[in-house]
Write a protein that holds these residues in place. Structure first.
Motif, PDB file in Angstrom:
ATOM      1  N   ILE A  70       3.102   4.679   3.805  1.00  0.00           N
ATOM      2  CA  ILE A  70       2.634   6.068   3.724  1.00  0.00           C
ATOM      3  C   ILE A  70       2.111   6.325   2.315  1.00  0.00           C
ATOM      4  O   ILE A  70       2.862   6.240   1.339  1.00  0.00           O
TER       5      ILE A  70
ATOM      6  N   ASN B  28       2.663  16.544   3.953  1.00  0.00           N
ATOM      7  CA  ASN B  28       3.857  16.588   4.811  1.00  0.00           C
ATOM      8  C   ASN B  28       3.500  16.871   6.267  1.00  0.00           C
ATOM      9  O   ASN B  28       4.077  16.289   7.183  1.00  0.00           O
TER      10      ASN B  28
ATOM     11  N   LEU C  85       1.960  13.733   7.858  1.00  0.00           N
ATOM     12  CA  LEU C  85       2.982  12.708   8.085  1.00  0.00           C
ATOM     13  C   LEU C  85       3.822  13.066   9.320  1.00  0.00           C
ATOM     14  O   LEU C  85       4.072  12.220  10.181  1.00  0.00           O
TER      15      LEU C  85
ATOM     16  N   LEU D  98      10.819  16.677   8.384  1.00  0.00           N
ATOM     17  CA  LEU D  98       9.666  17.332   7.750  1.00  0.00           C
ATOM     18  C   LEU D  98       9.424  18.721   8.324  1.00  0.00           C
ATOM     19  O   LEU D  98       9.196  19.680   7.586  1.00  0.00           O
TER      20      LEU D  98
ATOM     21  N   ARG E 208       3.634  22.837   4.005  1.00  0.00           N
ATOM     22  CA  ARG E 208       3.573  21.448   4.495  1.00  0.00           C
ATOM     23  C   ARG E 208       2.138  20.920   4.492  1.00  0.00           C
ATOM     24  O   ARG E 208       1.920  19.719   4.407  1.00  0.00           O
TER      25      ARG E 208
ATOM     26  N   THR F 254       2.882  16.925  -0.812  1.00  0.00           N
ATOM     27  CA  THR F 254       2.620  15.507  -0.571  1.00  0.00           C
ATOM     28  C   THR F 254       3.931  14.713  -0.437  1.00  0.00           C
ATOM     29  O   THR F 254       5.006  15.194  -0.810  1.00  0.00           O
ATOM     30  N   THR F 255       3.782  13.493   0.048  1.00  0.00           N
ATOM     31  CA  THR F 255       4.937  12.604   0.220  1.00  0.00           C
ATOM     32  C   THR F 255       5.594  12.315  -1.133  1.00  0.00           C
ATOM     33  O   THR F 255       6.817  12.401  -1.273  1.00  0.00           O
TER      34      THR F 255
ATOM     35  N   ASN G 287       7.132  15.601  -2.660  1.00  0.00           N
ATOM     36  CA  ASN G 287       8.358  16.027  -1.972  1.00  0.00           C
ATOM     37  C   ASN G 287       9.574  15.334  -2.577  1.00  0.00           C
ATOM     38  O   ASN G 287      10.609  15.966  -2.819  1.00  0.00           O
TER      39      ASN G 287
ATOM     40  N   SER H 136      15.273  18.359  -0.787  1.00  0.00           N
ATOM     41  CA  SER H 136      14.362  17.771   0.209  1.00  0.00           C
ATOM     42  C   SER H 136      15.046  17.460   1.530  1.00  0.00           C
ATOM     43  O   SER H 136      16.136  16.893   1.557  1.00  0.00           O
TER      44      SER H 136
ATOM     45  N   MET I  40      12.930  15.741   3.818  1.00  0.00           N
ATOM     46  CA  MET I  40      12.249  14.459   4.037  1.00  0.00           C
ATOM     47  C   MET I  40      13.032  13.294   3.439  1.00  0.00           C
ATOM     48  O   MET I  40      13.171  12.236   4.057  1.00  0.00           O
TER      49      MET I  40
ATOM     50  N   LEU J  17      14.329   9.678   4.926  1.00  0.00           N
ATOM     51  CA  LEU J  17      13.900   8.399   4.336  1.00  0.00           C
ATOM     52  C   LEU J  17      15.109   7.548   3.965  1.00  0.00           C
ATOM     53  O   LEU J  17      15.083   6.322   4.070  1.00  0.00           O
TER      54      LEU J  17
ATOM     55  N   SER K 193       3.122   4.937  -2.938  1.00  0.00           N
ATOM     56  CA  SER K 193       3.367   4.985  -1.498  1.00  0.00           C
ATOM     57  C   SER K 193       4.854   4.950  -1.210  1.00  0.00           C
ATOM     58  O   SER K 193       5.671   4.662  -2.091  1.00  0.00           O
TER      59      SER K 193
END
Lengths: 316, 212
Positions: free
Chosen positions: A69, A75, A78, A95, A104, A108-109, A112, A163, A165, A169, A215
């Motif tokens: 990613i 967000n 994704l 998310l 969202r 961004t990834t 976040n 977070s 997210m 993860l 990423s």
């Protein structure tokens, strides 16, 4: 907001070099957290390096069967990606449990992962806060601490990581890929990415100055039923009091991580041996050593019950 | 602020102007606040930015600190977009950037070089309103009206997300195409606060357009 100069860059290496070249410089991507903090003069960068033009905005399959990613993937994109919805449902669920539709679309990834705590004393520049002003003290300890950490905190800080997210993860064993100003790339397991506060609560991640997230990678899907259950003060658009990310296999084994309870997504792999015995067995080991305040002790039974609800949801 | 736009001087402008001149005479420009201690002194920086706003190309030179919201309101005089909290919590400043809803208060104008921005003024006119504007009037989807431009821009974005199949927290099945329901709309519109409490009429207005 304090004045700052601004530049756009065209590549990740250029971005990292630009921030490293100027003390007090920062990256800006979605801006949803940084600008909020700049308006309050909690963040006062002298120079902003806009990374929105450097690419890194796609989701690609990896040779290992997982997904890579890009750090600039928003967000909402994704959460809506077909493979994420199908194979990494806990991530989509986490998310869409966070922020609002507008935020969202912007967040961004990479950003976040780097968002700062919502501890009210961190936000109140009239109050001591070791995270905002190292050495000034912690106002939450002995103050209003209903939202704060119950485990992994220190005598200097009991803030939580906000977070959703990142909790997903953590349970997915993601890795964070970066590039440093010298051009060297490295891979950081999500477990090591966020730090506990210790005596340096202002240092929140393993990133070095000028190091840029490029990423986040997910390993091949592990199957199972994916659940993200979040308890908050209103039905939508609020930070977690407690959240549970769980992946439960058909035989009852699985993985679990908690949000809203610590300075980082909270996972203790050894606790997962108790998955088949139920929420109590997992929670006892997961929250072993917890030191809540009198205002947030409710989070311990809440975490166990939210976990029980998540496991029951997964098995139904 | 661009003073070339024809805009009568209001009492508020006068207050702002006198407040800033009083501040300028009281505090030397070099005074550093505690928060800025140890920080290199940076003077305000101007930067050019080109935006396409409601179909018209606009060139601006702004202080880098200018948010997209302030660029729209204070430089382009598009005051339909409202400033509520200025911290991304209320949704009053929602606009569409390249077709996606965003809160314009948490974005810098200079970050949108070349972007297409649509505000409430670009969605429709009193003579030819956007279907959502007409539906909000029909269903009385407001009381004071302050949150309404943000509600409508947000609803345009939310319905597009729903049509494209984006899942939400209210979706029972995140793999399938989401269903249109009051629960889905309430969740998808949760970033827009209405302190008058017109939510049920707002949901009715959006539902009518979504079903049309």
């Amino acid at each position: 907001m304090k004045p700052f100069s601004y530049e756009r860059v065209a590549s990740p290496a250029q971005a990292a070099a630009a921030v490293a070249a100027r003390p007090g410089a920062k990256f800006i991507a979605g801006g949803t957290n940084l600008l909020d903090l700049m308006k309050l003069q909690i963040e006062t960068p002298v120079h902003l390096v806009d990374v929105n033009g450097i690419g890194l905005d796609t989701i690609e399959p990896t040779p290992q069967g997982g997904l890579r990613i890009g750090a600039l993937v928003r967000n909402s994109d994704l959460a809506a990606h077909p493979r994420v919805r199908r194979d990494y449902g806990v991530l989509t669920r986490a998310l869409v449990a966070g922020a609002s539709g507008q935020l969202r679309n912007m967040a961004t990834t990479g950003g976040n992962l780097l968002q700062r705590t919502r501890c009210p004393y961190f936000y109140d520049t009239h109050m001591p806060c070791n995270k905002r002003q190292p050495g000034s003290g912690c106002s939450a300890i002995g103050g209003f601490s209903r939202q704060h950490a119950v485990i992994g905190g220190s005598a200097d800080c009991i803030a939580t990581h906000p977070s959703d997210m990142a909790v997903a993860l953590r349970v997915l064993d993601a890795t964070v890929e970066t590039v440093r100003p010298d051009g060297v790339a490295r891979v950081i397991p999500i477990a090591d990415f966020h730090r506990l506060p210790g005596s340096t609560p202002h240092i929140e991640t393993a990133l070095q100055p000028g190091e840029l997230i490029t990423s986040v990678s997910l390993p091949a899907p592990v199957g199972g039923t994916h659940v993200y259950r979040k308890v908050r003060d209103r039905a939508s658009y609020a930070f977690a009091l407690v959240s549970v990310a769980a992946i439960v296999q058909r035989d009852g084994s699985g993985r679990v991580a908690l949000g809203g309870v610590a300075h980082k997504p909270w996972r203790v792999e050894a606790a997962e041996a108790g998955m088949r015995q139920g929420a109590r067995a997992v929670a006892d080991r997961l929250l072993d050593g917890a030191r809540p305040t009198h205002e947030n002790a409710f989070k311990l039974p809440l975490a166990e019950r939210t976990l029980a609800a998540a496991l029951s949801q997964a098995r139904s | 602020m661009d003073h070339n736009a024809p805009f009568p001087l209001s009492r508020r402008d006068l207050l702002i102007a006198s407040a800033s001149s009083a501040a300028a005479s009281a505090v030397p420009a070099s005074a550093a606040t505690p928060a800025a201690a140890g920080r290199d002194e940076v003077l305000p920086v101007q930067a050019p930015v080109s935006l396409n706003v409601n179909g018209a190309a606009r060139q601006l030179t702004v202080d880098t600190r200018t948010t997209l919201l302030d660029a729209l309101r204070e430089h382009l005089r598009l005051t339909g977009t409202k400033k509520g909290c200025d911290h991304g919590q209320c949704g009053a400043c929602t606009v569409l950037v390249d077709g996606r809803r965003v809160v314009s208060c948490l974005s810098l104008a200079v970050m949108h070089q070349g972007a297409n921005v649509t505000t409430i003024e670009g969605l429709g006119t009193p003579a030819a309103p956007h279907p959502l504007q007409a539906a909000f009037v029909r269903h009385d989807g407001y009381q004071c009206g302050y949150c309404t431009p943000g509600q409508i821009c947000s609803a345009v974005g939310a319905l597009d997300e729903l049509r494209r199949g984006a899942p939400s927290h209210a979706s029972a099945d995140i793999v399938a195409q989401p269903m249109l329901s009051a629960e889905e709309l309430r969740e998808r519109m949760s970033g827009n606060l209405c302190r008058c409490g017109a939510y049920s009429n707002i949901v009715d207005a959006i539902t009518e357009v979504a079903e049309a």
